[in-house]
Design a protein around this motif. Structure first.
Motif, mmCIF file in Angstrom:
data_model
loop_
_atom_site.group_PDB
_atom_site.id
_atom_site.type_symbol
_atom_site.label_atom_id
_atom_site.label_comp_id
_atom_site.label_asym_id
_atom_site.label_seq_id
_atom_site.Cartn_x
_atom_site.Cartn_y
_atom_site.Cartn_z
ATOM 1 N N SER A 186 0.835 -1.194 0.000
ATOM 2 C CA SER A 186 0.000 0.000 0.000
ATOM 3 C C SER A 186 0.870 1.245 0.000
ATOM 4 C CB SER A 186 -0.899 -0.004 1.228
ATOM 5 O OG SER A 186 -0.207 0.507 2.342
ATOM 6 N N PRO A 187 0.362 2.331 -0.570
ATOM 7 C CA PRO A 187 1.147 3.572 -0.638
ATOM 8 C C PRO A 187 1.657 4.026 0.721
ATOM 9 C CG PRO A 187 -0.821 3.736 -1.983
ATOM 10 C CD PRO A 187 -0.926 2.434 -1.268
ATOM 11 N N VAL A 188 0.821 3.936 1.738
ATOM 12 C CA VAL A 188 1.248 4.416 3.059
ATOM 13 C C VAL A 188 2.402 3.574 3.587
ATOM 14 C CG1 VAL A 188 0.491 4.937 5.381
ATOM 15 C CG2 VAL A 188 -1.115 5.120 3.491
ATOM 16 N N VAL A 189 2.315 2.291 3.395
ATOM 17 C CA VAL A 189 3.393 1.414 3.847
ATOM 18 C C VAL A 189 4.682 1.738 3.096
ATOM 19 C CG1 VAL A 189 4.189 -0.967 3.895
ATOM 20 C CG2 VAL A 189 1.845 -0.433 4.571
ATOM 21 N N GLN A 190 4.558 1.995 1.815
ATOM 22 C CA GLN A 190 5.760 2.320 1.037
ATOM 23 C C GLN A 190 6.409 3.598 1.551
ATOM 24 O OE1 GLN A 190 5.768 1.809 -3.321
ATOM 25 N NE2 GLN A 190 3.714 0.962 -3.124
ATOM 26 N N ILE A 191 5.572 4.575 1.895
ATOM 27 C CA ILE A 191 6.125 5.833 2.408
ATOM 28 C C ILE A 191 6.830 5.597 3.731
ATOM 29 C CG2 ILE A 191 5.501 8.062 3.381
ATOM 30 C CD1 ILE A 191 3.296 8.233 1.246
ATOM 31 N N ALA A 222 10.174 3.942 3.776
ATOM 32 C CA ALA A 222 11.359 4.737 3.406
ATOM 33 C C ALA A 222 12.119 5.148 4.668
ATOM 34 C CB ALA A 222 10.933 5.960 2.602
ATOM 35 N N TYR A 223 11.386 5.500 5.710
ATOM 36 C CA TYR A 223 12.042 5.903 6.961
ATOM 37 C C TYR A 223 12.692 4.700 7.638
ATOM 38 C CZ TYR A 223 9.323 10.093 6.113
ATOM 39 O OH TYR A 223 8.804 11.210 5.536
ATOM 40 N N ARG A 272 12.240 11.902 -5.761
ATOM 41 C CA ARG A 272 11.667 11.308 -4.560
ATOM 42 C C ARG A 272 10.406 12.059 -4.121
ATOM 43 N NH1 ARG A 272 15.727 9.728 -0.051
ATOM 44 N NH2 ARG A 272 15.788 11.933 0.389
ATOM 45 N N ARG A 273 10.460 13.373 -4.260
ATOM 46 C CA ARG A 273 9.277 14.146 -3.887
ATOM 47 C C ARG A 273 8.093 13.740 -4.775
ATOM 48 N NH1 ARG A 273 6.322 18.669 -4.643
ATOM 49 N NH2 ARG A 273 7.138 18.877 -6.753
ATOM 50 N N LEU A 274 8.327 13.568 -6.060
ATOM 51 C CA LEU A 274 7.248 13.183 -6.969
ATOM 52 C C LEU A 274 6.755 11.775 -6.664
ATOM 53 C CD1 LEU A 274 8.613 14.696 -10.302
ATOM 54 C CD2 LEU A 274 6.783 15.567 -8.820
ATOM 55 N N TRP A 275 7.684 10.932 -6.261
ATOM 56 C CA TRP A 275 7.295 9.575 -5.876
ATOM 57 C C TRP A 275 6.364 9.626 -4.653
ATOM 58 C CZ3 TRP A 275 9.697 6.386 -1.731
ATOM 59 C CH2 TRP A 275 9.235 5.078 -1.731
ATOM 60 N N PHE A 276 6.759 10.398 -3.672
ATOM 61 C CA PHE A 276 5.892 10.579 -2.499
ATOM 62 C C PHE A 276 4.524 11.114 -2.930
ATOM 63 C CE2 PHE A 276 9.422 11.101 0.930
ATOM 64 C CZ PHE A 276 9.311 9.764 1.248
ATOM 65 N N GLY A 325 18.019 5.967 15.791
ATOM 66 C CA GLY A 325 16.664 6.186 16.284
ATOM 67 C C GLY A 325 15.973 7.386 15.661
ATOM 68 N N MET A 326 16.741 8.298 15.095
ATOM 69 C CA MET A 326 16.116 9.478 14.501
ATOM 70 C C MET A 326 15.203 9.088 13.342
ATOM 71 S SD MET A 326 17.338 11.339 16.655
ATOM 72 C CE MET A 326 16.564 12.899 16.240
ATOM 73 N N ALA A 327 15.483 7.972 12.695
ATOM 74 C CA ALA A 327 14.608 7.524 11.608
ATOM 75 C C ALA A 327 13.212 7.211 12.154
ATOM 76 C CB ALA A 327 15.206 6.299 10.929
#
Lengths: 211, 211
Positions: free
Chosen positions: A88-93, A96-97, A139-143, A180-182
């Motif tokens: 799902s898109p949310v999981v993909q986003i 990334a972190y 990356r911004r466009l991918w998001f 941990g910052m991720a």
DNA sequence: AGCTACCTACACAGATCTGTGTAGGCAAGA
DNA sequence: TCTTGCCTACACAGATCTGTGTAGGTAGCT
């Protein structure tokens, strides 16, 4: 830009040595990537790269006409296409972190190579700056595309916010030496997604990230 | 660390030349800051710094024993105390994003000097890395204190998120050459603050930023 | 065998960098 | 006036870096 061709002067032969040239080029770029990324572009000389590969400096200059060309090739090689995903898109986003956090924890991350190049070269007209810009924009466009799929409100602005969070996390991991910052950035991303009407995948913060 | 004293060998004189030494030291650090920050630490040699000030290289080395010491002094000088403010905590936080946006628009920002130093030197044991860490940590604690004052929920985590946003905005401004990323980060900060139960000062996004 | 393409080893030019050594000038204070 | 401290000019050592030039070795193909 196929390598090994410009040496053959169109004699009609079916490029018998092309694969060998490609392999050498790949070897050079592999080692270059490791050294430039880990130790810094300005800190690593061409001699060092050649010695590390085990080839002569002359050979290296047969494949890349200058160190600048090597830097550009190094960054272009880092500019790999984003693999398509079924999730799902949310999981993909959010993944990334997690990914940058895992990479840092595995000692495979020393900041963003594109940002580092821009900082080290300190020349906005350098090709490296264009490549870095292209990477960030992609990356911004991918998001944004993922956010549109997730039916988020104001996907355009939110994509920029999520990109800023990701870059900020990478910077802070580097300076604080804390993977941990991720997770902190991920939590912020979750909040922003929720505020845009996007539901998180399962649990809002914790996620199983074995290995 | 008072300069101009270690030269006086405790002869009892009331430091007649101390002010002159301080002035020279200040001049050196001013020029060093400008050159190191704008062009990069590794790109600027000691000769260049001395020539720009109009002093001999020998004099420069009388004030700083090595380039490394100069780098450390440069970063320490950037590590200025945060000025106290009468304004509300939320305004102070959001002002941080406006400030970096304004600095970048005025061409006075080329990334975070501490992050740049860490990237350029690529040596975690260097004193610069410690100073950079100290700077990031101080800002995080400053955010946290302001969030506590604003009665935000989970001030500790939120402070880290806001710090990541700020660093991300600085990075993206550098790479994209777009001061607007500061406003994007500000908007994300507003959303995060709202989610933590903190009301924005006046209008949620727009703010008069004349001059 | 001979040709060709690629490779190595090595020296070198020329630029740059950090850091030091030396000789002398100049201004302030005793 | 004499001393002292700081400054300049300049040369230099020694390291490093990019990029080139040259001579010769080697492997594959004809």
């Amino acid at each position: 830009m196929p390598a090994g061709q410009e040496k053959c002067k169109q004699v009609g032969v079916p490029l018998p040595r092309a694969s060998a040239g490609e392999a050498m080029r790949a070897r050079i770029l592999e080692t270059t990537d490791r050294l430039f990324y880990r130790r810094g572009i300005r800190a690593v000389g061409v001699d060092t790269v050649a010695a590390e590969i085990g080839i002569s400096k002359r050979t290296l200059y047969n494949y890349f006409p200058s160190k600048d060309a090597l830097v550009v090739a190094y960054l272009e090689r880092r500019f790999t296409p984003i693999p398509a995903s079924e999730r799902s898109p949310v999981v993909q986003i959010l993944d990334a972190y997690d990914r940058v956090g895992r990479l840092f924890a595995a000692d495979a991350l020393r900041g963003c190579p594109f940002v580092n190049a821009v900082t080290e070269l300190a020349d906005p007209t350098h090709d490296a700056a264009k490549i870095a810009l292209g990477f960030k924009e992609r990356r911004r466009l991918w998001f944004r595309e993922l956010l549109v799929q997730a039916k988020a409100k104001d996907a355009d602005s939110l994509a920029g916010q999520l990109a800023i969070l990701l870059d900020g996390a990478i910077v802070q991991m580097l300076v604080r030496n804390d993977a941990g910052m991720a997770a902190v950035a991920r939590k912020a991303a979750t909040t922003l997604l929720a505020a845009a009407g996007v539901k998180p995948a399962s649990a809002p913060t914790r996620r199983r990230a074995k290995a």
